[in-house]
Scaffold this motif. Structure first.
Motif, PDB file in Angstrom:
ATOM      1  N   VAL A  38       0.891  -1.227  -0.041  1.00  0.00           N
ATOM      2  CA  VAL A  38      -0.151  -0.103  -0.074  1.00  0.00           C
ATOM      3  C   VAL A  38       0.862   1.304  -0.128  1.00  0.00           C
ATOM      4  O   VAL A  38       1.864   1.303   0.949  1.00  0.00           O
ATOM      5  N   ARG A  39       0.739   2.121  -0.794  1.00  0.00           N
ATOM      6  CA  ARG A  39       1.514   3.544  -1.216  1.00  0.00           C
ATOM      7  C   ARG A  39       0.529   4.424  -0.569  1.00  0.00           C
ATOM      8  O   ARG A  39      -0.549   4.706  -0.884  1.00  0.00           O
ATOM      9  N   ASP A  40       1.253   5.532   0.078  1.00  0.00           N
ATOM     10  CA  ASP A  40       0.673   6.930   0.386  1.00  0.00           C
ATOM     11  C   ASP A  40       0.955   7.675  -0.887  1.00  0.00           C
ATOM     12  O   ASP A  40       1.495   7.560  -1.767  1.00  0.00           O
ATOM     13  N   ALA A  41       0.379   9.081  -0.660  1.00  0.00           N
ATOM     14  CA  ALA A  41       0.487   9.818  -1.872  1.00  0.00           C
ATOM     15  C   ALA A  41       1.915  10.525  -1.996  1.00  0.00           C
ATOM     16  O   ALA A  41       2.424  10.765  -3.059  1.00  0.00           O
ATOM     17  N   PHE A  42       2.954  10.060  -0.986  1.00  0.00           N
ATOM     18  CA  PHE A  42       4.257  10.593  -1.495  1.00  0.00           C
ATOM     19  C   PHE A  42       5.147   9.238  -1.838  1.00  0.00           C
ATOM     20  O   PHE A  42       6.364   9.409  -1.833  1.00  0.00           O
ATOM     21  N   THR A  46       3.559   0.934   3.038  1.00  0.00           N
ATOM     22  CA  THR A  46       3.329   0.047   4.000  1.00  0.00           C
ATOM     23  C   THR A  46       3.162  -1.368   3.208  1.00  0.00           C
ATOM     24  O   THR A  46       2.269  -1.733   2.358  1.00  0.00           O
ATOM     25  N   PHE A  47       4.019  -2.483   3.746  1.00  0.00           N
ATOM     26  CA  PHE A  47       3.807  -3.856   3.405  1.00  0.00           C
ATOM     27  C   PHE A  47       3.592  -4.633   4.363  1.00  0.00           C
ATOM     28  O   PHE A  47       4.211  -5.039   5.202  1.00  0.00           O
ATOM     29  N   THR A  48       2.510  -5.418   4.003  1.00  0.00           N
ATOM     30  CA  THR A  48       2.161  -6.525   4.924  1.00  0.00           C
ATOM     31  C   THR A  48       2.647  -7.754   4.211  1.00  0.00           C
ATOM     32  O   THR A  48       1.978  -7.995   3.190  1.00  0.00           O
ATOM     33  N   ASP A  49       3.367  -8.652   4.658  1.00  0.00           N
ATOM     34  CA  ASP A  49       3.925 -10.069   4.086  1.00  0.00           C
ATOM     35  C   ASP A  49       2.817 -10.937   4.379  1.00  0.00           C
ATOM     36  O   ASP A  49       1.636 -10.877   4.941  1.00  0.00           O
ATOM     37  N   SER A  58      10.184   3.939   3.261  1.00  0.00           N
ATOM     38  CA  SER A  58      10.038   5.204   2.625  1.00  0.00           C
ATOM     39  C   SER A  58      10.082   5.043   1.130  1.00  0.00           C
ATOM     40  O   SER A  58      10.494   3.699   0.713  1.00  0.00           O
ATOM     41  N   ALA A  59       9.619   6.093   0.357  1.00  0.00           N
ATOM     42  CA  ALA A  59       9.812   5.865  -1.232  1.00  0.00           C
ATOM     43  C   ALA A  59      11.221   5.581  -1.567  1.00  0.00           C
ATOM     44  O   ALA A  59      11.255   4.562  -2.405  1.00  0.00           O
ATOM     45  N   GLU A  60      12.046   6.137  -1.020  1.00  0.00           N
ATOM     46  CA  GLU A  60      13.665   5.866  -1.397  1.00  0.00           C
ATOM     47  C   GLU A  60      14.123   4.423  -1.283  1.00  0.00           C
ATOM     48  O   GLU A  60      14.518   3.848  -1.778  1.00  0.00           O
ATOM     49  N   GLN A  61      13.746   4.095  -0.038  1.00  0.00           N
ATOM     50  CA  GLN A  61      14.016   2.730   0.470  1.00  0.00           C
ATOM     51  C   GLN A  61      13.176   1.698  -0.397  1.00  0.00           C
ATOM     52  O   GLN A  61      14.060   0.720  -0.870  1.00  0.00           O
ATOM     53  N   TRP A  62      12.103   1.916  -0.723  1.00  0.00           N
ATOM     54  CA  TRP A  62      11.351   1.036  -1.556  1.00  0.00           C
ATOM     55  C   TRP A  62      12.052   0.740  -2.863  1.00  0.00           C
ATOM     56  O   TRP A  62      12.143  -0.376  -3.543  1.00  0.00           O
ATOM     57  N   ASN A  63      12.218   2.027  -3.428  1.00  0.00           N
ATOM     58  CA  ASN A  63      12.861   1.834  -4.803  1.00  0.00           C
ATOM     59  C   ASN A  63      14.121   1.259  -5.083  1.00  0.00           C
ATOM     60  O   ASN A  63      14.647   0.597  -6.003  1.00  0.00           O
ATOM     61  N   LYS A  64      15.008   1.597  -3.620  1.00  0.00           N
ATOM     62  CA  LYS A  64      16.177   0.905  -3.857  1.00  0.00           C
ATOM     63  C   LYS A  64      16.183  -0.561  -3.556  1.00  0.00           C
ATOM     64  O   LYS A  64      16.720  -1.452  -4.417  1.00  0.00           O
ATOM     65  N   LEU A  65      14.983  -1.181  -2.730  1.00  0.00           N
ATOM     66  CA  LEU A  65      14.865  -2.456  -2.773  1.00  0.00           C
ATOM     67  C   LEU A  65      14.461  -3.303  -4.230  1.00  0.00           C
ATOM     68  O   LEU A  65      14.631  -4.179  -4.729  1.00  0.00           O
ATOM     69  N   ARG A  66      13.575  -2.363  -4.555  1.00  0.00           N
ATOM     70  CA  ARG A  66      13.166  -3.101  -6.055  1.00  0.00           C
ATOM     71  C   ARG A  66      14.138  -3.110  -7.093  1.00  0.00           C
ATOM     72  O   ARG A  66      13.972  -3.917  -8.099  1.00  0.00           O
ATOM     73  N   THR A  67      15.165  -2.319  -7.090  1.00  0.00           N
ATOM     74  CA  THR A  67      16.099  -2.707  -7.911  1.00  0.00           C
ATOM     75  C   THR A  67      16.819  -4.032  -8.056  1.00  0.00           C
ATOM     76  O   THR A  67      17.255  -4.478  -9.155  1.00  0.00           O
ATOM     77  N   ASN A  68      16.543  -4.682  -6.906  1.00  0.00           N
ATOM     78  CA  ASN A  68      17.031  -6.134  -6.628  1.00  0.00           C
ATOM     79  C   ASN A  68      16.400  -6.845  -7.743  1.00  0.00           C
ATOM     80  O   ASN A  68      17.005  -8.218  -8.024  1.00  0.00           O
TER      81      ASN A  68
END
Length: 93
Positions: A38-42, A46-49, A58-68
């Motif tokens: 679930v993403r907020d406006a920014f 929020t990830f529920t496994d 944070s958006a920055e953290q998530w995007n960094k993880l996505r690169t994997n």
């Protein structure tokens, strides 16, 4: 030229693909293997496994993880199968 159309009785004998019940069962089983993003406006996430544990990214953290998993073409599909603790651990490493 002959009539190549199948009659209704013949069509009923054809078995192919999944029934609606099989499709729903497959979807439900697939859902059990994935978490929920679930993403907020920014862009914060929020990830529920799949075990029900929730983590904030944070958006920055998530995007960094996505690169994997960018090489897959659908990184979040694969990320949904990973536990929150594992994702958090990847940020520390």
């Amino acid at each position: 030229m002959g009539d190549n159309k199948l009659k209704d009785e013949e069509l009923e004998q054809i078995n192919g693909g999944m029934s609606d019940e099989e499709y729903k069962l497959r979807q439900e089983n697939e859902r059990k293997l994935h978490g929920r993003i679930v993403r907020d406006a920014f862009g914060n996430v929020t990830f529920t496994d799949k075990t029900g544990i929730t983590g904030q990214f944070s958006a920055e953290q998530w995007n960094k993880l996505r690169t994997n998993w960018d090489y897959t073409g659908n990184p979040e599909y694969y990320m949904e199968t990973i536990n929150v603790g594992e994702l958090q651990g990847m940020m520390k490493g």
